[in-house]
Design an enzyme around this catalytic site. Structure first.
Site, short mmCIF file in Angstrom:
data_model
loop_
_atom_site.label_atom_id
_atom_site.label_comp_id
_atom_site.label_asym_id
_atom_site.label_seq_id
_atom_site.Cartn_x
_atom_site.Cartn_y
_atom_site.Cartn_z
N ARG A 27 55.59 37.24 -20.94
CA ARG A 27 55.40 35.87 -20.47
C ARG A 27 54.01 35.35 -20.83
NH1 ARG A 27 58.13 35.62 -14.43
NH2 ARG A 27 59.95 36.87 -14.95
N GLU A 77 65.07 28.75 -20.52
CA GLU A 77 64.49 28.06 -19.37
C GLU A 77 63.01 27.77 -19.59
OE1 GLU A 77 63.80 30.16 -15.64
OE2 GLU A 77 64.72 28.54 -14.52
#
Lengths: 144, 461
Positions: free
Chosen positions: B88, B155
């Protein structure tokens, strides 16, 4: 409201350990201490130990309060003896949160943090105001 | 179309990706007799939400096993590839080292480190589409690898994947990264592949006022529309008060119709309660079941499910599948007799829509939206509670009213009108204890309140 008038004006440094991005408890503790009249510089989440040292020096802080709940606190605070050997972070260092996420690992985690030189290990934020008052009290006396 | 003029990627990674036409063909082949794209699955919802769990583990073989286990035991409509926190934050080398040495230490699947070829194996392993869920302020390389893997749902957005997740990524940087993701999404749609682009309205997932969630995802949706995107999913986190939650889900459609292009398709998504879960299994199961029912009552197209093990850590595959089955039962015709006080829902929806308008109108009136969003956060006219980022003030303080609905105790510098603020303060007039105690009680609203020991409003201190 609680007594805010008689709290010494000496600054406290607050933040979350370097590898931890959990902001909610940090924001809440900042709010709680401010409400109770403490002067707090909040460094927020993911703060390396050296940044705590820099802020403490800049503000001549009475204490540094480091939170962590992700279980990596011992690793994140590993540089404390090194910094202290250089004369940095001489003020009391308070740790709050979960020293380890292993079930039953809290006692070991606390002991390892104390070995690193952490002066106070708390597990509940509610313990902070009394501890901070005891740290600040001599300063208040000295300042008259 | 993965050209440097459209999306900036790591140079070496770009060279390892297949060509654009191969990527498009790979994504098109998801539309076949045996499998669908995520958007095609969402179109089938029609009043009964499709269901999706979160899931991701570090090892490739373990991830394949997890997806297959969930498919057979939980019968989801979509499955997730939840990404680890090193990936991430673009720490791809760390993710690669840990997945080789000890993949069990990762809190998700390091897709970039495993590579797009293995991603294709994940897609092929199950009969339902996959979605990549993460939390990257800059998800561009992950996006490119996801597309090459044939994954049709991604997303994230420049606000919701920055402010709650990162300490110090300037909004200008995250918004720009996500504008590039959206530009590629729009180009893919022109090639006949419509991706699901879900916008993360859960933010910090702790006591998020509905109008704040909707305002943030709406701004992200307008930014996506500027890049040519014509299909988004807008997600909203269950607050726990049913009238407020149903009103919020309905309000998503109303504000989308008002502020987004007429040809934009909007799917609504309910994230089952994201806050502190009760430790006891029966009360946790009641909450999971309740989430499914709220999604159905609110007309959500999709519900992201939770499990009875939330309070204990990362759930097992069996618990995750059980959560899917609970939500499925809650959305079934068995409970179609349930009716809400429609007057109360309409009143809530009216105020949510008004608050959203007051929050977004000053931003949308500015000439350049991305710049206006950045300026809004700097001034505190855009803000979220409990933010991790130094680029949000976090002056907003939420509390629950006597029914459990989430209200603004303090609105910081948000441009809410006197009418709105007076109503909020009136609804919170009973909250007179020390503020931090009140907030803690509300964060632990479900964890501290087993239904058989306390009435609503009697929250243990």
């Amino acid at each position: 409201m609680r007594d805010t008038t008689f709290r010494p004006r000496r600054a406290l440094v607050l933040g979350v350990a370097a590898s931890d991005a959990h902001a909610v408890a940090n924001r809440l503790i900042h709010l709680m201490l401010t409400e109770q009249g403490f002067r707090v510089r909040n460094l927020g989440v993911c703060t390396p130990l050296a940044e705590f040292a820099d802020a403490a020096a800049e503000l001549d802080a009475a204490a540094v309060i480091i939170g962590s709940v992700n279980g990596h606190a011992v690793n994140d605070l590993a540089d404390l003896p090194g910094l202290r050997a250089m004369g940095r972070l001489a003020c009391p260092v308070v740790f709050g949160g979960r020293p380890s996420i292993e079930v039953g690992g809290a006692a070991t985690g606390r002991a390892r943090l104390r070995e690193l030189g952490v002066d106070h290990v708390l597990d509940r934020a509610e313990q902070l105001p009394a501890l901070l008052d005891s740290i600040l009290a001599p300063v208040l006396t000295h300042a008259g | 179309m993965l050209g440097e003029d459209v999306i900036e990627l790591d140079r070496e990674r770009r060279q390892r990706l297949p060509s654009w036409s191969e990527i498009v063909d790979g994504l098109r082949s998801a539309t076949s007799d045996t499998s669908d794209t995520a958007v095609e699955v969402l179109k089938r919802a029609k009043g009964r939400p499709v269901l999706q769990p979160r899931c991701g583990v570090g090892g490739h073989a373990e991830m394949l096993d997890l997806l297959r286990a969930l498919e057979s035991a939980g019968a989801p409509d979509l499955l997730s590839v939840t990404i680890d926190s090193h990936t991430r934050l673009r720490h791809f080398a760390t993710a690669d080292r840990v997945r080789r040495e000890n993949p069990a230490q990762l809190n998700g699947y390091p897709l970039v480190a495993h590579g797009w070829e293995r991603g294709r194996e994940l897609v092929a392993a199950v009969g339902v589409p996959l979605q990549v869920r993460h939390g990257s302020p800059d998800g561009r390389d992950l996006f490119a690898v996801s597309l090459a893997a044939g994954i049709t749902s991604f997303e994230g957005g420049g606000i919701g994947y920055n402010i709650p997740y990162a300490k110090d990524v300037p909004l200008a940087d995250s918004l720009r990264a996500w504008q590039q993701v959206d530009a590629v999404t729009a180009e893919l749609a022109r090639s006949g592949v419509v991706l699901e682009r879900e916008l993360f309205g859960s933010l910090t997932a702790v006591l998020v006022p509905p109008s704040l969630s909707l305002a943030m995802t709406l701004l992200e949706a307008v930014l996506a529309a500027e890049q040519g995107v014509r299909c988004v999913s807008i997600s909203y986190p269950q607050s726990g008060e049913v009238h407020q939650d149903v009103a919020a889900l309905r309000a998503i459609r109303a504000v989308a119709a008002e502020y987004l292009p007429a040809d934009m398709t909007v799917f609504t998504v309910l994230h089952e309660f994201m806050g502190v879960f009760p430790a006891g299994r029966d009360w946790a199961e009641a909450l999971v079941h309740y989430g499914g029912l709220v999604g159905r009552l609110g007309g959500a197209d999709k519900v992201i499910t939770k499990t009875h093990q939330e309070a204990l850590g990362i759930p097992t595959a069996a618990a995750n599948a059980h959560g899917l089955r609970l939500a499925r039962a809650a959305c079934s015709p068995l409970l179609d007799f349930v009716r809400l006080d429609e007057g109360r829902v309409a009143e809530e929806q009216h105020w949510i829509e008004r608050e959203v308008a007051e929050l977004v109108t000053p931003v949308l009136e500015r000439p350049r939206l991305a710049t206006a969003v950045e300026a809004g956060f700097a001034a505190g006219t855009l803000d979220i509670p409990f933010s991790a980022s130094v680029h949000a003030r976090a002056d907003v303080v939420p509390l629950r009213d006597p029914t459990g609905a989430i209200r603004y105790h303090a609105a910081g510098a948000l441009p809410l009108s006197g009418d709105v603020l007076r109503r909020q303060h009136r609804l919170l007039s009973h909250r007179t204890a020390a503020l931090t105690d009140e907030i803690l009680a509300d964060i632990n609203y479900f964890a501290d309140r087993p239904p058989w020991t306390a009435e609503k409003g009697q929250v243990p201190a």
